[in-house]
Design a protein around this motif. Structure first.
Motif, PDB file in Angstrom:
ATOM      1  N   GLY A  84       1.096  -2.362   2.115  1.00 23.24           N
ATOM      2  CA  GLY A  84       1.435  -1.760   3.405  1.00 23.24           C
ATOM      3  C   GLY A  84       2.199  -2.690   4.321  1.00 23.24           C
ATOM      4  O   GLY A  84       2.018  -2.677   5.541  1.00 23.24           O
ATOM      5  N   VAL A  85       3.067  -3.525   3.712  1.00 28.24           N
ATOM      6  CA  VAL A  85       3.862  -4.460   4.511  1.00 28.24           C
ATOM      7  C   VAL A  85       5.330  -4.333   4.108  1.00 28.24           C
ATOM      8  O   VAL A  85       5.662  -3.747   3.084  1.00 28.24           O
ATOM      9  CB  VAL A  85       3.390  -5.929   4.324  1.00 28.24           C
ATOM     10  CG1 VAL A  85       1.918  -6.078   4.681  1.00 28.24           C
ATOM     11  CG2 VAL A  85       3.645  -6.406   2.904  1.00 28.24           C
ATOM     12  N   SER A  86       6.193  -4.921   4.903  1.00 29.53           N
ATOM     13  CA  SER A  86       7.624  -4.908   4.612  1.00 29.53           C
ATOM     14  C   SER A  86       7.977  -6.011   3.625  1.00 29.53           C
ATOM     15  O   SER A  86       7.213  -6.962   3.441  1.00 29.53           O
ATOM     16  CB  SER A  86       8.423  -5.112   5.896  1.00 29.53           C
ATOM     17  OG  SER A  86       8.208  -6.431   6.389  1.00 29.53           O
ATOM     18  N   THR A 121      -2.553 -10.858   5.955  1.00 29.15           N
ATOM     19  CA  THR A 121      -1.368 -10.338   5.264  1.00 29.15           C
ATOM     20  C   THR A 121      -1.205 -10.994   3.901  1.00 29.15           C
ATOM     21  O   THR A 121      -0.917 -10.323   2.901  1.00 29.15           O
ATOM     22  CB  THR A 121      -0.108 -10.562   6.107  1.00 29.15           C
ATOM     23  OG1 THR A 121      -0.247  -9.879   7.350  1.00 29.15           O
ATOM     24  CG2 THR A 121       1.132 -10.055   5.396  1.00 29.15           C
ATOM     25  N   CYS A 175       4.703  -4.518  -1.972  1.00 30.20           N
ATOM     26  CA  CYS A 175       4.782  -4.230  -0.542  1.00 30.20           C
ATOM     27  C   CYS A 175       4.202  -2.852  -0.222  1.00 30.20           C
ATOM     28  O   CYS A 175       3.485  -2.684   0.782  1.00 30.20           O
ATOM     29  CB  CYS A 175       6.223  -4.311  -0.060  1.00 30.20           C
ATOM     30  SG  CYS A 175       6.883  -5.992  -0.013  1.00 30.20           S
ATOM     31  N   ALA A 176       4.496  -1.877  -1.070  1.00 25.59           N
ATOM     32  CA  ALA A 176       3.970  -0.528  -0.842  1.00 25.59           C
ATOM     33  C   ALA A 176       2.448  -0.525  -0.910  1.00 25.59           C
ATOM     34  O   ALA A 176       1.773   0.099  -0.077  1.00 25.59           O
ATOM     35  CB  ALA A 176       4.552   0.437  -1.872  1.00 25.59           C
ATOM     36  N   ARG A 177       1.896  -1.230  -1.893  1.00 28.18           N
ATOM     37  CA  ARG A 177       0.438  -1.282  -2.030  1.00 28.18           C
ATOM     38  C   ARG A 177      -0.204  -2.036  -0.870  1.00 28.18           C
ATOM     39  O   ARG A 177      -1.300  -1.682  -0.430  1.00 28.18           O
ATOM     40  CB  ARG A 177       0.062  -1.957  -3.344  1.00 28.18           C
ATOM     41  CG  ARG A 177       0.283  -1.105  -4.586  1.00 28.18           C
ATOM     42  CD  ARG A 177      -0.023  -1.908  -5.851  1.00 28.18           C
ATOM     43  NE  ARG A 177       0.173  -1.126  -7.061  1.00 28.18           N
ATOM     44  CZ  ARG A 177      -0.809  -0.712  -7.866  1.00 28.18           C
ATOM     45  NH1 ARG A 177      -2.058  -1.038  -7.601  1.00 28.18           N
ATOM     46  NH2 ARG A 177      -0.539  -0.013  -8.955  1.00 28.18           N
TER      47      ARG A 177
END
Length: 198
Positions: A41-43, A11, A37-39
């Motif tokens: 793929g995490v919160s 992560t 975060c979007a790139r």
């Protein structure tokens, strides 16, 4: 099945990759925590679990980019020096080439932004100080004939400042290359002994 430590490391790496890619693509202003975060793929919670702030994340990006740049520089210099006859000139040219690549150009932009961002400046200083010491050590290792030259550290500082300035400048490609060759001439004049009188 991956362990918890492996998942955490994955992560963290994904966040650093995403932040670096965003810096290259969108610049400092466009690199928001939401974008990262979007790139990745995490919160946002996952991001702040690894980095207490955006500034801490960007400082870590700079540190990792510095590590990769040193490794890449040593490999390139070793390859070039095996066939070339101008180690000092090659050292300066390669230093420029490394900093002209998108990843390092984006890191240099962070230092510009840090002028008005004290937190970012602190994180960058924490990675830049040891990086500078390490790069000077690499210069001594790769250029042993200059390792004990009394002016090496001052000339290194001058060369680094000049390369950073050219990398951040708005000059065209031909002019940038010309400035780097001028820098090679200046470095050589400072470090090489003067030619004997004819």
């Amino acid at each position: 099945m991956a362990t918890q430590d492996e998942r955490r490391a994955a992560t963290r790496a994904a966040l650093l990759d995403a932040a670096q890619d965003s810096l290259v693509d969108r610049g400092v202003a466009g690199t928001t925590t939401a974008e990262v975060c979007a790139r990745a793929g995490v919160s946002s919670g996952a991001l702040f679990n690894h980095f207490p702030s955006k500034a801490a994340l960007l400082g870590a990006v700079a540190g990792r980019a510095f590590d990769a740049a040193v490794e890449q520089y040593v490999a390139r210099f070793t390859a070039v020096s095996a066939v070339g006859g101008d180690p000092l000139g090659d050292a300066v040219r390669l230093f420029w080439q490394i900093h002209d690549e998108p990843r390092m150009a984006a890191v240099l932009e962070l230092f510009v932004s840090a002028r008005t961002d004290a937190e970012l400046a602190g994180h960058l200083a924490a990675v830049n100080a040891p990086h500078t010491v390490r790069v000077l050590g690499v210069a001594r290792d790769l250029l042993p004939q200059y390792a004990d030259h009394p002016a090496l550290e001052a000339v290194f500082d001058l060369a680094a400042s000049a390369v950073f300035g050219v990398a951040l400048g708005v000059a065209g490609e031909a002019d940038r290359k010309s400035r780097v060759e001028t820098l090679v001439t200046v470095v050589r004049a400072q470090l090489d002994p003067p030619s004997p009188p004819s």
